[in-house]
Design a protein around this motif. Sequence first.
Motif, mmCIF file in Angstrom:
data_model
loop_
_atom_site.group_PDB
_atom_site.id
_atom_site.type_symbol
_atom_site.label_atom_id
_atom_site.label_comp_id
_atom_site.label_asym_id
_atom_site.label_seq_id
_atom_site.Cartn_x
_atom_site.Cartn_y
_atom_site.Cartn_z
ATOM 1 N N UNK A 106 -12.993 -17.965 -27.657
ATOM 2 C CA UNK A 106 -11.692 -17.802 -28.299
ATOM 3 C C UNK A 106 -11.287 -16.344 -28.160
ATOM 4 N N UNK A 107 -10.011 -16.114 -27.975
ATOM 5 C CA UNK A 107 -9.561 -14.736 -27.788
ATOM 6 C C UNK A 107 -10.294 -14.103 -26.624
ATOM 7 N N UNK A 108 -10.917 -12.971 -26.888
ATOM 8 C CA UNK A 108 -11.708 -12.284 -25.861
ATOM 9 C C UNK A 108 -13.197 -12.370 -26.167
ATOM 10 N N UNK A 109 -13.606 -13.486 -26.752
ATOM 11 C CA UNK A 109 -15.009 -13.695 -27.117
ATOM 12 C C UNK A 109 -15.529 -14.967 -26.446
ATOM 13 N N UNK A 110 -16.800 -14.964 -26.082
ATOM 14 C CA UNK A 110 -17.434 -16.177 -25.583
ATOM 15 C C UNK A 110 -18.904 -16.171 -25.990
ATOM 16 N N UNK A 111 -19.538 -17.349 -25.885
ATOM 17 C CA UNK A 111 -20.933 -17.538 -26.285
ATOM 18 C C UNK A 111 -21.779 -17.995 -25.103
ATOM 19 N N UNK A 112 -23.062 -17.679 -25.169
ATOM 20 C CA UNK A 112 -24.037 -18.197 -24.203
ATOM 21 C C UNK A 112 -25.398 -18.228 -24.883
ATOM 22 N N UNK A 113 -26.310 -19.007 -24.323
ATOM 23 C CA UNK A 113 -27.671 -19.074 -24.857
ATOM 24 C C UNK A 113 -27.728 -19.801 -26.185
#
Length: 451
Positions: free
Chosen positions: A296-303
Amino acid sequence: MTSEVQVEVAIIGAGVAGLALANILEQANISYFVLESYRAIAPPGAASIGLMPNGLRILDQIGVYEKLMEHAVPHDYFEHRDGDDGTLYGVLTAGRHLTTLLGYSSHAIPRQTLLKILYENLPDKSKVRASSRVSKVETSETNAVVTTEDGFQVTCDIVAGVDGVHSAVRREIEAYVGVTPSPDYLASRSACIFGCSNRVAGITGGQFFNSHRKDTGLFILTGKDDRPYWFLFDDFKEPIKYKETPKYTPEYVEALAEKSKDIIITPGVTFSDLYAHRRDVTTVSLEEGIAAVWHAGRMFLAGDACHKMVPNGAMGGNQAIESVASFVNHYRQLRARHPNQPIPLAELNTALESYTDERRRPVTHHVEKSCFLRDALLKRGPNIEGYLQGLSKGNIWDGLYKLAEPMSRAIRLEDWHKKTERTEFYERQAAKMREGLALPSILEEGRGVKG
């Protein structure tokens, strides 16, 4: 150090995913800064990590494979037994063909060792800051700003949330989009004592052992110097919601160890032998699941921040490495279209949606598979008895195909500057698997290639 830095990517978390991502960005000439909440990078502990060909290929691409192999032995023997009476369900040896098939084997090493090697491979350690717990993330059309509890700030184009199961970035994403996680997301269905022991007679390097038992199951993988790394599971019976799991006292650990002392590992070896030779133990609840929203926005997730697996199957770390490689592949394409310019938010979100689409299906498969293997270890669920009885009936080709087929479709760093004989061999062999060629012929063509 100044109280503010400006980079392209702020990496939140210095675990396996975070330090792998830092190495990839470093070598791709993409500026970054790492914030780690813990007070030390690569802290000591009992945790081990299984390294599989899909993760090792990427680690080879960033130049740490040879160093890792100084601490590893290949696994080629996997034994399944009944933990109560020692009945042998099956012996699997498909793993011994992985090097011939894909150029890499599977290995177990201390997690701390992998973290140290990744950290030491970074030329500028000032880009990694410990004791930096994130308090907030602000994202706008033009940039994002990460602020820590002590007031340190990182201004960036994008925030990588690789900060584990209790991810601060995931909380920010959920707040940004107004999503409330489902009640069963990150619920725990078992606890696990992670341990490592000194050498135990009857267990040698390169072996896996699964001891299936109702309520308490055990699996072991052995590394260099015949050192066993073990995982003792305690069945919760009913799921426990995220953050409602109990605190684990020394008394709990001792009681579970006493309850499990007679688990049979292999003839002449029980859990009591492992526990008597223990070096370190850590007890945790095992959260599991896939996040509903990954960016979302300028954020992302991994792991683990978005695809949390239990340790059975040894894919958590390898899938995390694949995910950060996938992100970089998409991000480099964006940078090529916008050299030396800020990346428009709309284009960034399109790229992050493509990243999510690319990764959600494979990690969902591995989350589900790891849970099934854990349930088989604890002898729970309607299909477990059939699975256990089937272990003696499978052939080498079925076992090898099930192990390697998902890895034939694994992510690599695309258009990467560094190539090795192994990375190129992996891709040629994986392409043959994807084309449906028979495994015996693929193996025959691969003989004589060094892993």
